[in-house]
Design a protein around this motif. Structure first.
Motif, short mmCIF file in Angstrom:
data_model
loop_
_atom_site.label_atom_id
_atom_site.label_comp_id
_atom_site.label_asym_id
_atom_site.label_seq_id
_atom_site.Cartn_x
_atom_site.Cartn_y
_atom_site.Cartn_z
N SER A 136 -1.49 -11.08 34.83
CA SER A 136 -1.05 -12.65 34.84
C SER A 136 -1.67 -13.37 33.76
O SER A 136 -2.64 -12.93 33.19
CB SER A 136 -1.66 -13.20 36.33
OG SER A 136 -2.62 -13.70 36.17
N PRO A 137 -1.27 -14.56 33.56
CA PRO A 137 -1.58 -15.32 32.64
C PRO A 137 -3.21 -15.89 32.73
O PRO A 137 -3.78 -16.45 31.89
CB PRO A 137 -0.83 -16.65 32.35
CG PRO A 137 0.39 -16.03 33.25
CD PRO A 137 0.10 -15.28 34.32
N LEU A 138 -3.75 -15.48 34.05
CA LEU A 138 -4.79 -15.85 34.38
C LEU A 138 -5.89 -15.24 33.71
O LEU A 138 -7.31 -15.72 33.61
CB LEU A 138 -5.07 -16.14 35.98
CG LEU A 138 -4.27 -16.90 36.57
CD1 LEU A 138 -4.52 -16.59 38.29
CD2 LEU A 138 -4.45 -18.68 36.31
N ARG A 196 -14.19 -22.95 36.63
CA ARG A 196 -12.88 -23.37 36.46
C ARG A 196 -12.05 -22.91 35.54
O ARG A 196 -12.82 -22.28 34.65
CB ARG A 196 -12.45 -25.22 36.16
CG ARG A 196 -11.38 -25.78 36.16
CD ARG A 196 -11.73 -27.26 35.70
NE ARG A 196 -12.56 -27.81 36.28
CZ ARG A 196 -12.14 -28.79 37.20
NH1 ARG A 196 -11.04 -28.87 37.56
NH2 ARG A 196 -13.06 -29.59 37.64
N HIS A 197 -10.82 -22.56 35.67
CA HIS A 197 -10.16 -21.52 34.73
C HIS A 197 -10.23 -22.62 33.15
O HIS A 197 -10.08 -23.76 33.32
CB HIS A 197 -8.56 -21.33 35.12
CG HIS A 197 -8.09 -20.34 34.29
ND1 HIS A 197 -7.45 -20.46 33.20
CD2 HIS A 197 -7.86 -18.89 34.79
CE1 HIS A 197 -7.10 -19.34 32.50
NE2 HIS A 197 -7.22 -18.31 33.57
N ARG A 198 -10.24 -21.52 32.40
CA ARG A 198 -10.52 -22.31 30.87
C ARG A 198 -9.01 -22.80 30.55
O ARG A 198 -9.22 -23.95 29.58
CB ARG A 198 -10.76 -21.08 29.76
CG ARG A 198 -12.27 -20.66 29.98
CD ARG A 198 -12.64 -19.68 28.86
NE ARG A 198 -13.61 -18.97 29.21
CZ ARG A 198 -14.94 -19.27 28.73
NH1 ARG A 198 -15.08 -20.56 28.34
NH2 ARG A 198 -15.81 -18.53 29.02
N LYS A 199 -8.03 -22.37 30.84
CA LYS A 199 -6.61 -23.07 30.55
C LYS A 199 -6.13 -23.79 31.66
O LYS A 199 -5.47 -24.75 31.45
CB LYS A 199 -5.67 -21.67 30.15
CG LYS A 199 -4.57 -22.02 29.65
CD LYS A 199 -3.88 -20.96 28.79
CE LYS A 199 -2.43 -21.48 28.63
NZ LYS A 199 -1.57 -20.01 28.24
N TYR A 200 -5.95 -23.24 32.88
CA TYR A 200 -5.37 -24.02 34.01
C TYR A 200 -6.57 -24.80 34.79
O TYR A 200 -6.94 -24.10 35.64
CB TYR A 200 -4.62 -22.90 34.90
CG TYR A 200 -3.44 -22.12 33.93
CD1 TYR A 200 -2.55 -22.69 33.60
CD2 TYR A 200 -3.99 -20.81 33.71
CE1 TYR A 200 -1.58 -21.85 32.75
CE2 TYR A 200 -2.80 -19.97 32.66
CZ TYR A 200 -1.80 -20.67 32.35
OH TYR A 200 -0.82 -19.94 31.63
N THR A 201 -6.61 -25.93 34.64
CA THR A 201 -7.51 -26.50 35.21
C THR A 201 -7.66 -26.92 36.79
O THR A 201 -8.38 -27.33 37.14
CB THR A 201 -7.83 -27.87 34.53
OG1 THR A 201 -6.39 -28.61 34.64
CG2 THR A 201 -8.00 -28.03 33.13
N ASN A 202 -6.53 -26.53 37.10
CA ASN A 202 -6.26 -26.59 38.94
C ASN A 202 -6.59 -25.20 39.51
O ASN A 202 -6.28 -25.00 40.51
CB ASN A 202 -4.96 -27.07 39.27
CG ASN A 202 -3.79 -26.04 38.80
OD1 ASN A 202 -4.00 -25.33 37.52
ND2 ASN A 202 -2.64 -26.23 39.24
N VAL A 203 -6.91 -24.34 38.59
CA VAL A 203 -7.46 -22.88 39.32
C VAL A 203 -9.02 -22.68 38.86
O VAL A 203 -9.45 -22.82 37.90
CB VAL A 203 -6.71 -22.02 38.26
CG1 VAL A 203 -6.92 -20.58 38.65
CG2 VAL A 203 -5.00 -22.01 38.51
N HIS A 204 -9.49 -22.03 39.96
CA HIS A 204 -10.85 -21.89 39.98
C HIS A 204 -10.96 -20.37 40.50
O HIS A 204 -10.18 -19.87 41.31
CB HIS A 204 -11.72 -22.82 40.89
CG HIS A 204 -11.76 -24.17 40.59
ND1 HIS A 204 -10.80 -25.00 40.79
CD2 HIS A 204 -12.79 -24.85 39.89
CE1 HIS A 204 -11.04 -26.05 40.50
NE2 HIS A 204 -12.07 -26.12 39.80
#
Ligand SMILES: Cc1cc2nc3c(=O)[nH]c(=O)nc-3n(C[C@H](O)[C@H](O)[C@H](O)COP(=O)(O)OP(=O)(O)OC[C@H]3O[C@@H](n4cnc5c(N)ncnc54)[C@H](O)[C@@H]3O)c2cc1C
Length: 113
Positions: A58-60, A75-83
């Protein structure tokens, strides 16, 4: 105390069960490798630890396949609504439940921010 040594940078590449020999490929600091054969009485082998495929693909994921988070906020470095926390995150701590227990309140607080 038990004379157990850590041998990093070793990869098990062959097992001769009847002969009780394990062959390891050791990566040297200059990037070259050498073969090392160990005689064993009992061999306990685990595969290299990896993230699940649905994360790795995945892109994560970072280039190593772990969820790419800021180690301080989780917090995800690119997707700020993902932890992410626990074994799947690319933080440098040992992948243990003890670590995940400490990471859980960090994520809980940052999700609420
Ligand atoms: C043999 C062994 C001994 C250990 N001993 C210790 C110890 O003494 N102390 C310690 O602190 N840690 C120990 N650990 C490490 C500890 O178990 C892990 O660090 C911890 O379980 C990580 O928790 P996690 O929630 O991040 O991941 P996991 O516990 O692996 O949880 C991930 C969950 O996601 C689920 N899942 C996977 N794919 C999907 C999907 N597509 N959809 C939905 N769900 C999915 C899995 O089924 C699993 O339930 C040990 C681990 C092992 C293997």
């Amino acid at each position: 105390k038990y004379a157990v040594d850590l041998n990093f940078s070793h990869r098990l590449v062959a097992v001769d069960g009847p002969g009780k020999r394990a062959t390891f490929l050791r990566t040297l600091p200059d990037g070259s490798s050498e073969t090392r054969i160990e005689v064993f009485d009992m061999l306990h082998v685990v595969p290299p630890q990896v993230a699940p495929d649905f994360i790795r693909e995945s892109p994560l994921a970072d280039s190593a396949g772990w969820v790419d988070v800021d180690p301080h906020t989780l917090r995800h470095r690119k997707y700020t609504n993902v932890h992410a926390l626990g074994d799947v995150a690319n933080t440098s701590n040992a992948k243990t439940a003890a670590a995940a227990r400490k990471q859980a309140p960090v994520v809980a607080n940052n999700v609420l921010v």
